[in-house]
Design an enzyme around this catalytic site. Sequence first.
Site, mmCIF file in Angstrom:
data_model
loop_
_atom_site.group_PDB
_atom_site.id
_atom_site.type_symbol
_atom_site.label_atom_id
_atom_site.label_comp_id
_atom_site.label_asym_id
_atom_site.label_seq_id
_atom_site.Cartn_x
_atom_site.Cartn_y
_atom_site.Cartn_z
ATOM 1 N N ILE A 13 0.830 -1.213 0.000
ATOM 2 C CA ILE A 13 0.000 0.000 0.000
ATOM 3 C C ILE A 13 0.865 1.264 0.000
ATOM 4 C CG2 ILE A 13 -0.389 0.305 2.503
ATOM 5 C CD1 ILE A 13 -2.961 0.666 -0.354
ATOM 6 N N LYS A 89 -5.550 1.907 7.884
ATOM 7 C CA LYS A 89 -6.596 1.113 8.501
ATOM 8 C C LYS A 89 -6.150 -0.341 8.606
ATOM 9 C CE LYS A 89 -7.984 -1.632 6.025
ATOM 10 N NZ LYS A 89 -7.688 -2.711 5.013
ATOM 11 N N ASP A 167 -9.858 -7.707 7.165
ATOM 12 C CA ASP A 167 -8.932 -6.675 6.664
ATOM 13 C C ASP A 167 -9.587 -5.897 5.514
ATOM 14 O OD1 ASP A 167 -6.130 -5.418 6.391
ATOM 15 O OD2 ASP A 167 -6.541 -6.219 4.399
HETATM 16 P P1 NAP Z 1 2.502 -5.420 3.068
HETATM 17 O O1 NAP Z 1 2.584 -5.385 1.568
HETATM 18 O O2 NAP Z 1 2.746 -6.709 3.758
HETATM 19 O O3 NAP Z 1 3.476 -4.286 3.587
HETATM 20 C C1 NAP Z 1 3.657 -3.976 4.935
HETATM 21 C C2 NAP Z 1 5.107 -3.626 5.170
HETATM 22 O O4 NAP Z 1 5.290 -3.397 6.552
HETATM 23 C C3 NAP Z 1 6.038 -4.763 4.808
HETATM 24 O O5 NAP Z 1 6.494 -4.649 3.472
HETATM 25 C C4 NAP Z 1 7.149 -4.670 5.817
HETATM 26 O O6 NAP Z 1 8.253 -3.982 5.250
HETATM 27 C C5 NAP Z 1 6.601 -3.824 6.949
HETATM 28 N N1 NAP Z 1 6.495 -4.599 8.199
HETATM 29 C C6 NAP Z 1 6.951 -4.211 9.402
HETATM 30 N N2 NAP Z 1 6.723 -5.123 10.334
HETATM 31 C C7 NAP Z 1 6.128 -6.151 9.712
HETATM 32 C C8 NAP Z 1 5.655 -7.415 10.157
HETATM 33 N N3 NAP Z 1 5.762 -7.795 11.432
HETATM 34 N N4 NAP Z 1 5.088 -8.244 9.238
HETATM 35 C C9 NAP Z 1 4.971 -7.870 7.948
HETATM 36 N N5 NAP Z 1 5.406 -6.665 7.483
HETATM 37 C C10 NAP Z 1 5.991 -5.826 8.357
HETATM 38 O O7 NAP Z 1 1.056 -4.953 3.554
HETATM 39 P P2 NAP Z 1 0.118 -3.865 2.858
HETATM 40 O O8 NAP Z 1 -0.820 -4.538 1.931
HETATM 41 O O9 NAP Z 1 0.911 -2.729 2.365
HETATM 42 O O10 NAP Z 1 -0.780 -3.457 4.124
HETATM 43 C C11 NAP Z 1 -0.284 -2.646 5.176
HETATM 44 C C12 NAP Z 1 -1.467 -1.952 5.828
HETATM 45 O O11 NAP Z 1 -2.150 -1.193 4.814
HETATM 46 C C13 NAP Z 1 -2.517 -2.926 6.405
HETATM 47 O O12 NAP Z 1 -3.047 -2.426 7.589
HETATM 48 C C14 NAP Z 1 -3.592 -2.979 5.322
HETATM 49 O O13 NAP Z 1 -4.880 -3.244 5.851
HETATM 50 C C15 NAP Z 1 -3.527 -1.552 4.772
HETATM 51 N N6 NAP Z 1 -4.037 -1.438 3.405
HETATM 52 C C16 NAP Z 1 -3.628 -2.294 2.427
HETATM 53 C C17 NAP Z 1 -4.187 -2.196 1.152
HETATM 54 C C18 NAP Z 1 -3.767 -3.088 0.019
HETATM 55 O O14 NAP Z 1 -4.393 -3.029 -1.066
HETATM 56 N N7 NAP Z 1 -2.739 -3.910 0.142
HETATM 57 C C19 NAP Z 1 -5.151 -1.232 0.892
HETATM 58 C C20 NAP Z 1 -5.485 -0.338 1.891
HETATM 59 C C21 NAP Z 1 -4.939 -0.459 3.155
HETATM 60 P P3 NAP Z 1 9.737 -4.337 5.780
HETATM 61 O O15 NAP Z 1 9.864 -5.846 5.709
HETATM 62 O O16 NAP Z 1 10.671 -3.636 4.844
HETATM 63 O O17 NAP Z 1 9.785 -3.837 7.192
#
Ligand code: NAP
Length: 307
Positions: A13, A89, A167
Site C-alpha cells: 500500500i 486502517k 482486513d
Molecule cells: P505489506 O505489503 O505486507 O506491507 C507492509 C510492510 O510493513 C512490509 O512490506 C514490511 O516492510 C513492513 N512490516 C513491518 N513489520 C512487519 C511485520 N511484522 N510483518 C509484515 N510486514 C511488516 O502490507 P500492505 O498490503 O501494504 O498493508 C499494510 C497496511 O495497509 C494494512 O493495515 C492494510 O490493511 C492496509 N491497506 C492495504 C491495502 C492493500 O491493497 N494492500 C489497501 C489499503 C490499506 P519491511 O519488511 O521492509 O519492514
Amino acid sequence: MTTNIALVGIGKIARDQHIPAIGKSTGFTLSATASRSARVEGIASYTSLEQLLDAERDVSAVSLCTPPQVRYTDARCAIAAGRHVMLEKPPGATLAEVRDLAARARSAGVTLFASWHAREAAAVDAARAWLADRTIHAVQITWEEDVRVWHPGQDWIWAPGGLGVFDPGINALSVMTTILPGAVHLAEAELAFPANRATPIAATLQFSSDFAADISASFDWRRTGRPAWTITLDTSDGEAVLSEGGARFTVAGRDVIGGEDEEYQRLYARFADLIATGSSDVDDSPLVHVADAFMIGKRRTIDPFEW
Ligand code: NAP
C-alpha cells in the site's frame, strides 16, 4: 510551506498509494522511510522508526503503513517524539491500544489521524447525502474478493491481529458507519476459520438498528474472478447501490455519481488540515464491529488454506 513526512512499512500500500499521493500533495514532502528491508530510491532510509526519528529532526509527521500488529509501538514512539501520526486502517490490533494512542496524542499536543481510505471513495459523500432524506428498509453488504489475488503471500493477515477477511471487510464497515443515518450494533455473526489459520476467511454479520429491519454483510475471500465491493440499500425511493468499493452510486439503475480514485490524495489533504487546525480524528467504530464479531460470532472450522 510543506510538512516533511516519513513513511513507515514500505510494502504494497505504501508503493501503490501513499508514495504517489504524497507526491501529488501540496501539504507534504516525503523526506524519509523506515522499513526493515525495503527502501525508496532517492529518499533517506532507515531500518527502524526510532533511528529515523533520532536522525531526522525536520520530519514532523509520520505515516504508518505497517501491518496492524506492529502499529502501536511505532505510533507511540512517534507521538512521544512530538510527531504527528497518520495510521493506515485498521488503526490497531486492539481497541484499547487505539484509545491509548488517542489519549497520548492529546497530551502530547500532536495530531493523530486514524485513516479510513474507503470513506474517501468518490461516491461515498453523495450516498450519505442522498440517504439522509430517505427511509432505509434493508442493507446488504457484499465484500468478497480472491485473497490470492489481493493479498498474495501476506502471512500477517492470517496471524493473530491480522483480521483475516475483516482486513478488507473493515473497509465496508468504515463506509457503512459513515453513510447510514443512525447507529447500528452487531446482533449475530458466523466466522469461518481455515483449520490451519488464526483468522477467518469468511464471515456473515447481522446488525440491529432503529431504522432498518435488516442490515447484513457477507465477507468472503474465496470468491474468484471479479471482486464484489458493494452495498445495496432498499429505500423509500427504490434500490440504491454503492459499488466498486464506494466509487460508484446508482439509484434505480441510474448513475448518480461515479469518479476517479483519489482516496489517498484526500486522506493526505485531510491529514494536512488536521495538523493545521491542531486537531485529531480517531473514529474506531469500524474496529468496534470487528471486535464484536470476534466476541459473539459463532466459529466454524473449515478446510485448511494454502496459498
Ligand atoms: P505489506 O505489503 O505486507 O506491507 C507492509 C510492510 O510493513 C512490509 O512490506 C514490511 O516492510 C513492513 N512490516 C513491518 N513489520 C512487519 C511485520 N511484522 N510483518 C509484515 N510486514 C511488516 O502490507 P500492505 O498490503 O501494504 O498493508 C499494510 C497496511 O495497509 C494494512 O493495515 C492494510 O490493511 C492496509 N491497506 C492495504 C491495502 C492493500 O491493497 N494492500 C489497501 C489499503 C490499506 P519491511 O519488511 O521492509 O519492514
